[in-house]
Design a protein around this motif. Structure first.
Motif, PDB file in Angstrom:
ATOM      1  N   ILE A 142     -63.690  10.525  39.694  1.00  0.00           N
ATOM      2  CA  ILE A 142     -64.525  11.587  40.275  1.00  0.00           C
ATOM      3  C   ILE A 142     -65.271  11.056  41.497  1.00  0.00           C
ATOM      4  N   ARG A 146     -64.809  12.339  45.396  1.00  0.00           N
ATOM      5  CA  ARG A 146     -65.956  12.916  46.109  1.00  0.00           C
ATOM      6  C   ARG A 146     -66.398  12.071  47.304  1.00  0.00           C
ATOM      7  N   HIS A 187     -62.556  19.688  44.879  1.00  0.00           N
ATOM      8  CA  HIS A 187     -63.560  20.040  43.863  1.00  0.00           C
ATOM      9  C   HIS A 187     -62.896  20.364  42.529  1.00  0.00           C
ATOM     10  N   ALA A 190     -61.946  17.028  40.783  1.00  0.00           N
ATOM     11  CA  ALA A 190     -63.120  16.440  40.145  1.00  0.00           C
ATOM     12  C   ALA A 190     -63.493  17.205  38.878  1.00  0.00           C
TER      13      ALA A 190
END
Length: 268
Positions: A142, A146, A187, A190
């Motif tokens: 994650i 990001r 997104h 994640a």
């Protein structure tokens, strides 16, 4: 293969492949792809099955050509997407086979909607939850997505999905997986990693079901080893180990996988 798109009652636009045909008494086969994948994972495999069965392969939410809403991507939410897809397509009973992430979704579906299933199966997947080390790995994934972007993450992930013997001989396949992965919304990638990290133990779904279950493992799978896939035994469970496959038998050894799946479906 032609892509279809349908809007579900929860607002999600889901893209899917729909190939082959079946007699009225034959249940269709629904294939759920793995993490940062798409229905394109199955393009070598589907023609081997669609000679005898109708085969439907959706792009999961946030993946491929399906829409990518904000918010949680739990296994339960993604299983509900599949329920709504079956409802829209007016399918009462299906064989549901899930690869990796798709297997976690399959188990979430089987736990609450077994009446919609003729059988189900896991392909390089497991009913066990993430270990503490696995949860830490999800957190790292994650953070990479990001902070460094999906391309950096896929560069690290894609080679690990293949058996060592296939990483060099199958460089085109590794590149294909990387490119498919880049079709995932960051997104969503994640959020799906969070959903996998937080999923519960569903080994009891495999052990206690009244349905027939197929468990397929790769002998050289460095992501989910066979002992994690083969969590249960029983008269209702068929176990198949593809010795030369890693985590991607639909790309590495599609004929072997197709032979296993077709034999299983014949016995259901």
């Amino acid at each position: 293969m032609a892509q279809h798109k349908i809007k579900l009652s929860n607002g999600l636009e889901m893209s899917y492949l729909d190939e082959g045909s079946a007699t009225a008494e034959q249940a269709p086969v629904v294939l759920l792809h793995g993490y940062c994948g798409s229905s394109a994972y199955w393009e070598k495999f589907i023609p081997m099955i669609s000679e005898d069965y109708r085969v439907i392969a959706p792009d999961l939410r946030g993946h491929g050509n399906s829409s990518a809403p904000q918010g949680a991507y739990s296994m339960e939410i993604m299983a509900e997407d599949i329920r709504l897809l079956l409802e829209e397509l007016e399918l009462n009973k299906v064989h549901l086979l899930g690869h990796s992430l798709g297997g976690y979704i399959t188990l979430a579906f089987a736990e609450t909607h077994s009446d919609s299933l003729k059988s189900f199966g896991l392909i390089h997947s497991t009913g066990y939850p993430d270990t503490p080390e696995g949860k830490a790995g999800r957190g790292k994934a994650i953070s990479t997505i990001r902070e460094q972007g999906l391309e950096v993450f896929m560069d690290g992930l894609a080679p690990k999905l293949f058996a060592p013997s296939h990483r060099q001989s199958g460089l085109d396949a590794v590149d294909t997986v990387k490119n498919i992965g880049l079709g995932t919304e960051p997104h969503a990638a994640a959020a799906a990693a969070e959903g996998m990290r937080d999923r519960p133990d569903r080994t009891a779904v495999i052990a206690d079901t009244n349905l027939r279950v197929l468990l397929v493992a790769g002998g050289e799978d460095g992501v989910i080893p066979p002992e994690k896939t083969f969590s249960s035994t029983g008269n209702h469970i068929t176990q198949a180990r593809l010795e030369s496959a890693g985590h991607m038998s639909m790309l590495e050894t599609p004929r072997q996988l197709a032979a296993v799946v077709k034999e299983f479906l014949r016995t259901v």
